[in-house]
Enzyme design. Structure first.
Site, PDB file in Angstrom:
ATOM      1  N   VAL A 154       5.388  11.685   0.454  1.00 47.19           N
ATOM      2  CA  VAL A 154       4.981  10.763   1.518  1.00 47.19           C
ATOM      3  C   VAL A 154       5.290   9.311   1.128  1.00 47.19           C
ATOM      4  CG1 VAL A 154       3.005   9.926   2.886  1.00 47.19           C
ATOM      5  CG2 VAL A 154       3.159  12.343   2.269  1.00 47.19           C
ATOM      6  N   ASN A 168       6.643   5.794   0.190  1.00 47.13           N
ATOM      7  CA  ASN A 168       7.838   5.099   0.673  1.00 47.13           C
ATOM      8  C   ASN A 168       8.584   4.359  -0.428  1.00 47.13           C
ATOM      9  OD1 ASN A 168       8.160   5.532   3.483  1.00 47.13           O
ATOM     10  ND2 ASN A 168       6.308   4.324   3.880  1.00 47.13           N
ATOM     11  N   HIS A 210      13.696   7.716   7.188  1.00 46.58           N
ATOM     12  CA  HIS A 210      12.407   7.189   7.666  1.00 46.58           C
ATOM     13  C   HIS A 210      12.363   5.683   7.392  1.00 46.58           C
ATOM     14  CE1 HIS A 210       8.198   6.976   8.608  1.00 46.58           C
ATOM     15  NE2 HIS A 210       7.882   6.564   7.402  1.00 46.58           N
TER      16      HIS A 210
HETATM   17  P1  NAI Z   1      -3.102   3.140  -0.759  1.00 49.13           P
HETATM   18  O1  NAI Z   1      -2.845   1.882  -1.518  1.00 49.13           O
HETATM   19  O2  NAI Z   1      -4.276   3.236   0.113  1.00 49.13           O
HETATM   20  O3  NAI Z   1      -3.179   4.358  -1.809  1.00 49.13           O
HETATM   21  C1  NAI Z   1      -2.268   4.551  -2.824  1.00 49.13           C
HETATM   22  C2  NAI Z   1      -3.006   5.164  -4.013  1.00 49.13           C
HETATM   23  O4  NAI Z   1      -2.043   5.477  -5.030  1.00 49.13           O
HETATM   24  C3  NAI Z   1      -4.041   4.226  -4.659  1.00 49.13           C
HETATM   25  O5  NAI Z   1      -5.315   4.842  -4.651  1.00 49.13           O
HETATM   26  C4  NAI Z   1      -3.519   4.040  -6.081  1.00 49.13           C
HETATM   27  O6  NAI Z   1      -4.548   3.952  -7.059  1.00 49.13           O
HETATM   28  C5  NAI Z   1      -2.693   5.300  -6.269  1.00 49.13           C
HETATM   29  N1  NAI Z   1      -1.711   5.204  -7.344  1.00 49.13           N
HETATM   30  C6  NAI Z   1      -0.945   4.147  -7.706  1.00 49.13           C
HETATM   31  N2  NAI Z   1      -0.190   4.472  -8.762  1.00 49.13           N
HETATM   32  C7  NAI Z   1      -0.465   5.749  -9.063  1.00 49.13           C
HETATM   33  C8  NAI Z   1      -0.003   6.646 -10.069  1.00 49.13           C
HETATM   34  N3  NAI Z   1       0.911   6.274 -10.967  1.00 49.13           N
HETATM   35  N4  NAI Z   1      -0.500   7.886 -10.083  1.00 49.13           N
HETATM   36  C9  NAI Z   1      -1.431   8.276  -9.185  1.00 49.13           C
HETATM   37  N5  NAI Z   1      -1.914   7.466  -8.225  1.00 49.13           N
HETATM   38  C10 NAI Z   1      -1.437   6.219  -8.168  1.00 49.13           C
HETATM   39  O7  NAI Z   1      -1.758   3.464   0.054  1.00 49.13           O
HETATM   40  P2  NAI Z   1      -1.602   4.435   1.343  1.00 49.13           P
HETATM   41  O8  NAI Z   1      -1.826   3.642   2.561  1.00 49.13           O
HETATM   42  O9  NAI Z   1      -2.377   5.668   1.105  1.00 49.13           O
HETATM   43  O10 NAI Z   1      -0.033   4.752   1.259  1.00 49.13           O
HETATM   44  C11 NAI Z   1       0.479   5.524   0.189  1.00 49.13           C
HETATM   45  C12 NAI Z   1       2.002   5.574   0.249  1.00 49.13           C
HETATM   46  O11 NAI Z   1       2.413   6.322   1.377  1.00 49.13           O
HETATM   47  C13 NAI Z   1       2.680   4.208   0.390  1.00 49.13           C
HETATM   48  O12 NAI Z   1       3.856   4.169  -0.404  1.00 49.13           O
HETATM   49  C14 NAI Z   1       3.044   4.143   1.850  1.00 49.13           C
HETATM   50  O13 NAI Z   1       4.122   3.275   2.102  1.00 49.13           O
HETATM   51  C15 NAI Z   1       3.393   5.582   2.107  1.00 49.13           C
HETATM   52  N6  NAI Z   1       3.344   6.004   3.511  1.00 49.13           N
HETATM   53  C16 NAI Z   1       4.365   6.790   3.955  1.00 49.13           C
HETATM   54  C17 NAI Z   1       4.380   7.264   5.247  1.00 49.13           C
HETATM   55  C18 NAI Z   1       5.503   8.157   5.695  1.00 49.13           C
HETATM   56  O14 NAI Z   1       5.653   8.342   6.890  1.00 49.13           O
HETATM   57  N7  NAI Z   1       6.279   8.732   4.806  1.00 49.13           N
HETATM   58  C19 NAI Z   1       3.328   6.885   6.203  1.00 49.13           C
HETATM   59  C20 NAI Z   1       2.266   6.105   5.625  1.00 49.13           C
HETATM   60  C21 NAI Z   1       2.290   5.671   4.327  1.00 49.13           C
END
Ligand code: NAI
Length: 306
Positions: free
Chosen positions: A116, A118, A173
């Site tokens: 998921v 990005n 995407h």
């Molecule tokens: P968020 O910031 O709420 O959560 C991300 C989490 O990843 C945080 O809790 C953080 O502590 C954790 N994290 C960071 N480094 C890590 C590591 N090395 N190992 C394990 N956990 C780690 O972000 P959100 O909103 O949940 O988005 C997550 C990702 O998903 C982003 O990259 C975002 O761009 C992407 N995304 C992709 C979509 C798609 O359609 N493919 C749609 C929505 C979001």
């Protein structure tokens, strides 16, 4: 059944909630942040009596708990802030995703990985490389969400239920994704029969920038309810071998005249992951748009490797 959700942030925690609430699997919620996955998992556990769910959820900072997962969902990494494109996350998230895959793939050699994080198509490619898995076992979430956005906008435009709208969005995407009006229908009737070209163009544009629209409203992060719901649909299709045809990012090796790259195409999703890529013939304009979108993904891959 066991699903490991890596990243207990907005998308990861929302997805974990959906899986546990619907009781389709047990969940391991992993994050590097101490206390966050434990706290969210405890909170979700305490909702189970109210949901009538007997699924379990474990929050952890220890990868060993993810062992023998059926599905691993990677939502770990940084989301966009206003003014950022998904591509700005490239280097930081490539590190995160490599680390996650290195730590999870060997413990769950038979899992399907859903990416998921990005920029998702590139992160799927990174996951494929680091895991050494068969390419059918590594699949990216993008098209289901982009299509859901397109469906929503079409439904509003025509004042019909979003359930009656089907849509298809192909390509990477990113901002160059390729919504396909020809294959976007209301109960089988293509929207090209129902709407003017100008209106369709406007809905296509809104879909392309659907993620950015939410980023600019929230200001503190990016979308997560619809992304979690889209990922949930893919998880469910894999767990229950549903053979659903969903637009997903899949590794193309010759199909769609594209080689060695992940991009969004219709895929049959079942217990084997992205079991089959469905190839449809694109018209001239669609081909041009698709190639542009693929070129953007390729550019990012080369940036990462340089
Ligand atoms: P968020 O910031 O709420 O959560 C991300 C989490 O990843 C945080 O809790 C953080 O502590 C954790 N994290 C960071 N480094 C890590 C590591 N090395 N190992 C394990 N956990 C780690 O972000 P959100 O909103 O949940 O988005 C997550 C990702 O998903 C982003 O990259 C975002 O761009 C992407 N995304 C992709 C979509 C798609 O359609 N493919 C749609 C929505 C979001």
């Amino acid at each position: 059944k066991k699903v490991s959700v890596i990243g207990a942030g907005n998308v990861g925690a929302s997805l974990a909630q959906m899986i546990v609430q619907s009781a389709i699997a047990d969940v391991v919620l992993f994050d590097i942040a101490d206390g966050i996955p434990q706290g969210k998992a405890l909170d979700i556990s305490e909702a189970c009596p109210l949901w009538g769910s007997s699924s379990s959820i474990l929050g952890t900072n220890d990868y060993s708990h993810t062992e023998n997962s059926d599905v691993i969902v990677i939502t770990a990494g940084f989301p966009r802030k206003p003014g950022m494109s998904r591509d700005d996350l490239l280097h930081a998230n490539a590190k995160v995703v490599s680390d996650v895959v290195e730590n999870t793939a060997r413990l769950s050699p038979n899992a399907v990985i859903i990416v998921v994080t990005n920029p998702m198509d590139v992160m799927a490619q990174v996951s494929l490389k680091v895991s050494g898995f068969d390419s059918r076992k590594v699949i990216g979430m993008g098209g289901v969400l982009d299509s859901a956005r397109f469906r929503t906008f079409v439904a509003w435009e025509l004042s019909v239920s979003p359930e009656d709208v089907e849509a298809l969005v192909l390509g990477g995407h990113g901002d160059l994704m390729v919504p396909m009006p020809r294959f976007t229908t209301v109960k089988g009737i293509p929207i090209t029969e129902l709407l003017s070209k100008d209106r369709i163009d406007a809905l296509v544009e809104r879909t392309r920038h659907g993620g950015a629209e939410i980023v600019s409203l929230l200001k503190t992060g990016s979308a997560y309810y619809a992304p979690a719901a889209a990922t949930y649909q893919m998880v469910k299709a894999i767990l229950f071998d549903e053979k659903r045809m969903l637009p997903c990012s899949a590794y193309l090796d010759g199909k769609y005249k594209t080689n060695g790259i992940y991009t969004g195409v219709p895929v049959i999703l079942g217990s084997g992951g992205g079991e089959k890529i469905i190839e449809i013939e694109l018209n001239e304009q669609e081909s041009i748009d698709f190639e542009k979108s693929v070129a953007a993904v390729k550019l990012l891959v080369s940036k990462l490797n340089s």
